[in-house]
Design a protein around this motif. Structure first.
Motif, PDB file in Angstrom:
ATOM      1  N   ILE A  33       3.986  16.612 -10.265  1.00  0.00           N
ATOM      2  CA  ILE A  33       5.453  16.596 -10.323  1.00  0.00           C
ATOM      3  C   ILE A  33       6.044  16.108  -9.000  1.00  0.00           C
ATOM      4  O   ILE A  33       5.580  16.500  -7.920  1.00  0.00           O
ATOM      5  N   TRP A  34       7.009  15.234  -9.128  1.00  0.00           N
ATOM      6  CA  TRP A  34       7.743  14.713  -7.965  1.00  0.00           C
ATOM      7  C   TRP A  34       8.134  15.876  -7.070  1.00  0.00           C
ATOM      8  O   TRP A  34       8.796  16.810  -7.488  1.00  0.00           O
ATOM      9  N   ASN A  35       7.660  15.781  -5.855  1.00  0.00           N
ATOM     10  CA  ASN A  35       7.789  16.914  -4.954  1.00  0.00           C
ATOM     11  C   ASN A  35       8.903  16.739  -3.930  1.00  0.00           C
ATOM     12  O   ASN A  35       8.956  17.442  -2.934  1.00  0.00           O
ATOM     13  N   GLN A  51      -9.016   2.678  -8.703  1.00  0.00           N
ATOM     14  CA  GLN A  51      -9.342   2.026  -7.440  1.00  0.00           C
ATOM     15  C   GLN A  51     -10.696   2.510  -6.923  1.00  0.00           C
ATOM     16  O   GLN A  51     -10.950   3.702  -6.883  1.00  0.00           O
ATOM     17  N   ASP A  75       0.985  19.246  -8.644  1.00  0.00           N
ATOM     18  CA  ASP A  75       0.918  18.038  -7.819  1.00  0.00           C
ATOM     19  C   ASP A  75       1.328  16.791  -8.587  1.00  0.00           C
ATOM     20  O   ASP A  75       1.573  15.741  -8.000  1.00  0.00           O
ATOM     21  N   ASN A  92       0.847  -1.200   0.000  1.00  0.00           N
ATOM     22  CA  ASN A  92       0.000   0.000   0.000  1.00  0.00           C
ATOM     23  C   ASN A  92       0.881   1.248   0.000  1.00  0.00           C
ATOM     24  O   ASN A  92       1.875   1.323   0.696  1.00  0.00           O
ATOM     25  N   GLY A  93       0.477   2.170  -0.786  1.00  0.00           N
ATOM     26  CA  GLY A  93       1.157   3.474  -0.800  1.00  0.00           C
ATOM     27  C   GLY A  93       2.492   3.478  -1.519  1.00  0.00           C
ATOM     28  O   GLY A  93       3.186   4.467  -1.522  1.00  0.00           O
ATOM     29  N   SER A  94       2.821   2.379  -2.212  1.00  0.00           N
ATOM     30  CA  SER A  94       4.124   2.333  -2.892  1.00  0.00           C
ATOM     31  C   SER A  94       4.110   3.114  -4.213  1.00  0.00           C
ATOM     32  O   SER A  94       5.136   3.490  -4.735  1.00  0.00           O
ATOM     33  N   GLY A  95       2.907   3.346  -4.738  1.00  0.00           N
ATOM     34  CA  GLY A  95       2.832   4.171  -5.977  1.00  0.00           C
ATOM     35  C   GLY A  95       2.216   3.451  -7.147  1.00  0.00           C
ATOM     36  O   GLY A  95       2.327   3.893  -8.284  1.00  0.00           O
ATOM     37  N   LYS A  96       1.488   2.345  -6.915  1.00  0.00           N
ATOM     38  CA  LYS A  96       0.887   1.567  -8.005  1.00  0.00           C
ATOM     39  C   LYS A  96      -0.181   2.375  -8.740  1.00  0.00           C
ATOM     40  O   LYS A  96      -0.215   2.427  -9.964  1.00  0.00           O
ATOM     41  N   SER A  97      -1.038   2.999  -7.916  1.00  0.00           N
ATOM     42  CA  SER A  97      -2.117   3.776  -8.536  1.00  0.00           C
ATOM     43  C   SER A  97      -1.564   4.945  -9.358  1.00  0.00           C
ATOM     44  O   SER A  97      -2.180   5.397 -10.318  1.00  0.00           O
ATOM     45  N   ASN A  98      -0.385   5.385  -8.938  1.00  0.00           N
ATOM     46  CA  ASN A  98       0.248   6.473  -9.714  1.00  0.00           C
ATOM     47  C   ASN A  98       0.515   6.034 -11.152  1.00  0.00           C
ATOM     48  O   ASN A  98       0.537   6.855 -12.069  1.00  0.00           O
ATOM     49  N   ARG A 105      -6.063  12.792  -8.559  1.00  0.00           N
ATOM     50  CA  ARG A 105      -5.806  12.953  -7.118  1.00  0.00           C
ATOM     51  C   ARG A 105      -4.831  14.108  -6.836  1.00  0.00           C
ATOM     52  O   ARG A 105      -3.837  13.956  -6.143  1.00  0.00           O
TER      53      ARG A 105
HETATM   54  P1  ATP Z   1      -2.558   1.236  -2.223  1.00  0.00           P
HETATM   55  O1  ATP Z   1      -2.086  -0.129  -2.510  1.00  0.00           O
HETATM   56  O2  ATP Z   1      -2.740   1.523  -0.803  1.00  0.00           O
HETATM   57  O3  ATP Z   1      -3.660   1.695  -3.064  1.00  0.00           O
HETATM   58  P2  ATP Z   1      -0.663   2.447  -3.978  1.00  0.00           P
HETATM   59  O4  ATP Z   1       0.482   1.616  -4.195  1.00  0.00           O
HETATM   60  O5  ATP Z   1      -1.692   2.529  -5.057  1.00  0.00           O
HETATM   61  O6  ATP Z   1      -1.299   2.163  -2.575  1.00  0.00           O
HETATM   62  P3  ATP Z   1      -0.412   5.192  -4.529  1.00  0.00           P
HETATM   63  O7  ATP Z   1      -1.693   5.706  -4.100  1.00  0.00           O
HETATM   64  O8  ATP Z   1      -0.183   5.008  -5.998  1.00  0.00           O
HETATM   65  O9  ATP Z   1      -0.058   3.863  -3.743  1.00  0.00           O
HETATM   66  O10 ATP Z   1       0.764   6.067  -4.044  1.00  0.00           O
HETATM   67  C1  ATP Z   1       0.600   7.137  -3.243  1.00  0.00           C
HETATM   68  C2  ATP Z   1       1.955   7.604  -2.868  1.00  0.00           C
HETATM   69  O11 ATP Z   1       2.497   8.472  -3.800  1.00  0.00           O
HETATM   70  C3  ATP Z   1       1.898   8.346  -1.602  1.00  0.00           C
HETATM   71  O12 ATP Z   1       2.907   7.857  -0.705  1.00  0.00           O
HETATM   72  C4  ATP Z   1       2.168   9.763  -1.964  1.00  0.00           C
HETATM   73  O13 ATP Z   1       2.880  10.452  -0.950  1.00  0.00           O
HETATM   74  C5  ATP Z   1       3.022   9.625  -3.154  1.00  0.00           C
HETATM   75  N1  ATP Z   1       2.924  10.774  -3.962  1.00  0.00           N
HETATM   76  C6  ATP Z   1       1.822  11.207  -4.595  1.00  0.00           C
HETATM   77  N2  ATP Z   1       2.104  12.354  -5.271  1.00  0.00           N
HETATM   78  C7  ATP Z   1       3.420  12.657  -5.060  1.00  0.00           C
HETATM   79  C8  ATP Z   1       4.300  13.687  -5.454  1.00  0.00           C
HETATM   80  N3  ATP Z   1       3.881  14.655  -6.245  1.00  0.00           N
HETATM   81  N4  ATP Z   1       5.578  13.643  -5.012  1.00  0.00           N
HETATM   82  C9  ATP Z   1       5.998  12.665  -4.205  1.00  0.00           C
HETATM   83  N5  ATP Z   1       5.237  11.686  -3.834  1.00  0.00           N
HETATM   84  C10 ATP Z   1       3.951  11.645  -4.216  1.00  0.00           C
END
Ligand code: ATP
Length: 755
Positions: A65-67, A150, A63, A33-39, A57
């Motif tokens: 852009i890598w922050n 999601q 937002d 979770n939160g690793s960035g898959k949805s990104n 989102r």
């Molecule tokens: P889950 O399995 O819980 O759905 P996931 O793998 O889909 O999680 P995401 O929702 O893709 O995870 O990733 C969200 C992560 O991306 C967050 O940790 C968030 O801080 C990070 N994130 C989002 N936008 C940026 C940004 N602009 N710069 C740096 N990090 C970011």
């Protein structure tokens, strides 16, 4: 397979360049979770042109852009990026994108911190519109019907019947027709606006055009008059020119001789007058004649005196001689003869009575003394003494006689001189008299002739003056004609002189022409439309503009018709395709549904949206209108889609009655059915399988496999069953720097990583 790879750089949590290759029909993306898959799913939406930052989102473009990230411990932080870019590469060897010749097509979107977006197609900058059009043609929508985020699987069930219809239409690939229809409607609106604008422009210029038309008619009439005037003027000027030239020439010619004659007459008169002036000297000659006459008379008187004296002397001489003879004979006889003294004294008196002329006076003095002596001798002498005395006397008298004779001779000479002189003078006077008379006659004759010739000259002068006046008037008329009727009116051909040009008839015709000209001139001035070229030009321009507008209106009308036809056609097409699509979807929906639930019924039905209207809601209508309305009414709205389901072995019907899992299964069955009917090139499913139990996960896995026959699948999942169906698995991890990392992993690793 159409998808080749996805490359993220600075996009959200993907700080560094990361890429995924899609070499198998099913690609799995796993990670905690939160690793960035949805990104990654969002990266797809982003690159395909998603404009709603919210659906990505974020709040702002920035937002994306890598922050930067990191937990603050030394050495873990990574600086924030200035730009985010995502590049999606397609295999175009089967011409997924019609009209693009390249075998590989990549689309790239870049967003900068100033929110500036760039779109690149195979590296060349393009507009967003170009990207969207290209994708729509390949049945890839920017709205992302093939990207189920999601928690979004449920959306198709929770949406309103209208939204649902739109979603299904998009999935059926009807969006492009909808766009076309929308575009046509917009075009139609613009066309109608333009038509109204053009029509209003025409309405605006119509009165002006009408006014101009009237003006132009006036101008044309004026022009007609002007042309008529030009013809008349030409004719008139040609005749007038001939007349003036002919007359001027004739009069100049005619006046020449009389003028010359006048000059000669003047000279002649001068001469004659001089003669007369000179003749005043004749008095002098007359005086001379008188003097001469006097002298002649004197001379003649002298001559007479001398003649008489001579006669007397001759008489005395002969008397003396006779006395001598007598004395001699007296002497012989009477010695003497008595002379009467009174006789002698008589002689003396006679002699003394003469004496005016100087010469004669002298002479007479001598005569007197002789006579005195004679008398004395007669008183004293006698006899022979007497003879001697008488002899002496004779001698003396002879001498006197001789002297007198010579004097007489010289007097005769003088006389003849005078006579001659007189005769000459007389003759001269006579001659002069003749000359004067001639001169006088001449003067009268000359004056008479002068009067005659002067009359002629004066008449000719008057006529010439009148011609000069005519000429001046002619020049004035030329100027005037030039102004009124234009230059062509004053360009006339010069014709040679014409004798008839001054005839009464010819002049009468000219006067007629003049009158005609005047008449038209007045009419022309009255028309008040002089200088109409501007009006004509303006009329032409306005008319052209009106014609142009009319044509434009026609074109717009045509375009409007075409657009209406197109819209109708699109409506029909959308309707047909939608309905046939629904039929097909229903078959698949039923299949997937039965598969999931082991029976039951599921279908989509086209319904009209019903709008309920309450009378109490219409306060703004006003009492009068409201009283006409029925109490409460239900109105038919646009068409929508309803989902009807009935589960096997259960009496419950309708979506409201479904459990969370049943709802998830139903929506998956519907999504898959739709995707089956009109398969998109790829489908991304972000944890659509989250709510499934093991048995259903298996069924889900089967459905995925059958779906992957037509569309490439990218599945973000934690589900072991789903993972097992993927040909390639990517693991996403996030380190302490907060940046996502991507790696291709084995199934076993995936199971581990996914937890
Ligand atoms: P889950 O399995 O819980 O759905 P996931 O793998 O889909 O999680 P995401 O929702 O893709 O995870 O990733 C969200 C992560 O991306 C967050 O940790 C968030 O801080 C990070 N994130 C989002 N936008 C940026 C940004 N602009 N710069 C740096 N990090 C970011």
């Amino acid at each position: 397979m159409y998808l080749k790879s996805l490359e993220l750089s600075g996009f959200k949590s993907f700080a560094k360049k990361s890429s995924l290759s899609f070499t198998t029909p099913i690609t799995g993306v796993v990670g905690p979770n939160g690793s960035g898959k949805s990104n990654i799913a969002e990266a797809f939406r982003f690159v395909l042109g998603e404009q709603s930052i919210k659906s990505l989102r974020g709040k702002r473009g920035e937002d994306m852009i890598w922050n930067g990230g990191g937990d603050g411990s030394v050495g873990t932080g990574t600086g924030r990026a200035n730009r985010a870019s995502v590049k999606l590469t397609f295999d175009n060897s089967r011409k997924l994108f019609t009209g693009i010749d390249f075998d590989e097509v990549n689309i790239e979107r870049v967003v900068h911190r100033d929110n500036n977006n760039e779109y690149l197609l195979n590296g060349s900058q393009v507009r967003l519109k170009d990207v969207i059009e290209m994708l729509a043609g390949a049945h890839i929508g920017a709205t992302g019907h093939q990207i189920i985020s999601q928690g979004e699987a449920d959306r198709i069930l929770s949406a309103s019947i209208r939204e649902r219809r739109e979603m299904i239409e998009d999935a059926l690939g009807l969006k492009i027709f909808q766009w076309k229809k929308l575009e046509s409607i917009r075009k139609l609106e613009r066309t109608e606006e333009n038509m109204e604008r053009v029509a209003s422009l025409r309405r605006e210029i119509a009165p002006h055009l009408k006014f101009l038309k009237k003006q132009v008619e006036k101008v044309e009439k004026t022009e007609e008059m002007r042309l008529e005037l030009v013809v008349l003027y030409k004719d008139y000027f040609t005749h007038e020119d001939i007349y003036i030239r002919t007359e001027k020439e004739r009069m100049t010619r005619e006046i020449f001789e009389p003028k010359k004659e006048l000059a000669e007459l003047d000279k002649e008169l001068e001469r004659a007058k001089k003669i007369l002036t000179d003749s005043k000297n004749k008095d002098k000659k007359s005086d001379e004649v008188i003097v001469l006459e006097g002298k002649l008379a004197e001379t003649r008187a002298d001559k007479d005196t001398i003649g008489r004296e001579l006669g007397r002397i001759e008489g005395e001489i002969s008397a003396n001689k006779r006395a001598i003879e007598k004395e001699e004979s007296r002497l012989k006889n009477e010695e003497s003869r008595t002379v009467y003294l009174r006789d002698v004294e008589e002689v003396l008196r006679t002699v003394e009575s003469f004496g005016v002329i100087e010469d004669a006076k002298k002479l007479f003095g001598e005569v007197i003394s002789v006579l005195k002596r004679f008398i004395a001798s007669h008183r004293s002498n006698t006899g022979s003494a007497l003879i001697g005395d008488m002899d002496q006397e004779v001698k003396k008298l002879s001498k006197e006689r001789d002297s007198l004779e010579s004097k007489l001779f010289s007097l005769s000479e003088i006389e003849s001189k005078y006579v001659h002189g007189y005769a000459e003078l007389k003759q001269m006077i006579e001659k002069e008299k003749d000359t004067n008379r001639d001169a006088e006659k001449d003067v009268f004759r000359i004056i008479a002739r002068q009067n005659e010739v002067r009359n002629v000259v004066s008449n000719l002068d008057t006529a010439l003056n009148s011609i000069v006046h005519d000429e001046e008037a002619f020049k004035r008329e030329l100027g005037e004609a030039g102004i009124i009727a234009g230059r062509e009116a004053v360009t006339f051909s010069e014709v040679g002189p014409h004798e008839d040009s001054a005839s009464e008839n010819a002049r009468k015709l000219q006067a007629d022409r003049r009158r005609q000209i005047e008449k038209i001139k007045i009419r022309l001035e009255d028309s008040g439309a002089i200088g109409g070229t501007e009006v004509i030009n303006e009329y032409r321009e306005t008319e052209e503009r009106d014609t142009f507008l009319a044509r434009e209106l026609e074109d717009l009308e045509k375009a409007k018709k075409e657009l209406l036809a197109l819209i109708a056609e699109l409506d029909v097409r959308i309707d047909i395709e939608f309905k046939t699509g629904i039929l097909k979807i229903n078959t698949e929906f039923q299949n997937f549904f039965s598969l999931m639930f082991g029976g039951g019924k599921a279908e989509l039905s086209v319904v009209k949206e019903m709008r309920h209207r309450r009378k109490s809601d219409m306060e703004d209508l006003g009492e009068a209108l409201r009283s006409d309305l029925p109490e409460d009414s239900v109105e038919e709205g646009p068409e929508g889609l309803e989902v009807n389901v009935s589960l096997p072995r259960k009496k419950v019907r309708g979506l409201m009655m479904l459990s969370g899992g049943e709802r998830a299964l139903t929506s998956i069955a519907l999504l898959f059915a739709v995707s089956q009917v009109n398969p998109p090139p790829f489908i991304i499913l972000d944890e659509t399988d989250a709510a499934l139990d093991e048995a259903n996960s298996k069924k889900y896995g089967d459905m995925i496999e059958s779906l992957s026959k037509h569309s490439q699948l990218i599945l973000i999942t934690h589900n072991r069953e789903t993972m097992s169906r993927a040909g390639i698995l990517y693991g996403v991890t996030m380190g302490s720097d907060g940046a996502s990392k991507l790696l291709s992993i084995q199934f076993e690793d995936a199971v581990r990583v996914a937890k």
